[in-house]
Write a protein that holds these residues in place. Sequence first.
Motif: not given
Length: 269
Positions: A78-107
């Motif tokens: 990113a820095v190499e592309a335009f010589g620096g970064i002034d604005i960082l937007v931390n949008n990437a994320g997500g969950t584990s890839e189990t697909g499980t949404q449960s307090w007790f089924a998700l390890p």
Amino acid sequence: MNFDLEGKRALVTGSSSGIGAGIAGTLAAEGVSVVVHGRNAERAVAVAERIRSEGGQAATAVGDLATEDGADGVAHAAVEAFGGIDILVNNAGGTSETGTQSWFALPVSEWGVTYQRNVLSAGYLIHALVPAMKENGWGRVIQIASAAGIIPTSGQPDYGPSKAAMINMSMGLSKALAGTGVTVNTVMPGMIMTDGLRDFLRIFAQRRGWGEDLDRAAEYVLKGTGQTVHRIGQVSDVAYAVAVLASPKAEFFNGMNLHIDGGATGSIY
């Protein structure tokens, strides 16, 4: 409104699709040179090419932010592309890839995977890019959290708490950067019309015998959200909020958690 963003440089993580792509396109339309990031090179290139076709400046940085080496590689590109970064937007994320949404089924071991994707990935990039912003006396860090961060659900022992951590770390970082010219804010989207939401609404409609009537499904779901604006949020709603916070005119906005949820959140902060 002129946001005075002409000539600024931004890295928008997770911008090869969805909300991130919308943010990247909106910033580029305001004159920002944007680095499009994703783990899939083909999709990242497609978003960058679309931005350039509309008259904007865009480059790509591909890599997995869940590891420090991967994040360092993305930051370097990113820095190499335009010589620096002034604005960082931390949008990437997500969950584990189990697909499980449960307090007790998700390890419990999988909770850390989600935390790493949402919180540590942001931390790696903050460490890599913010020191230069401090040195330059100007910068913007904008974290994309989720309404799940302050509205716990019965089925997300990992995702909601990780987004709550992002909200907390934004406030702490804003204090750590006091007087430097670098501001840190969080944008907290509610229900936004992305491909993922469309898939959910499609399944919701089919299970109730409504075929492909996504409008009917959306109307039904909206009734349970508590929103005071009666429509599904759009990617552009989130992107506009990011552009406002990125602007030099927003220097008095710091440590905020901006709710972009149509009034659904039942709390003051």
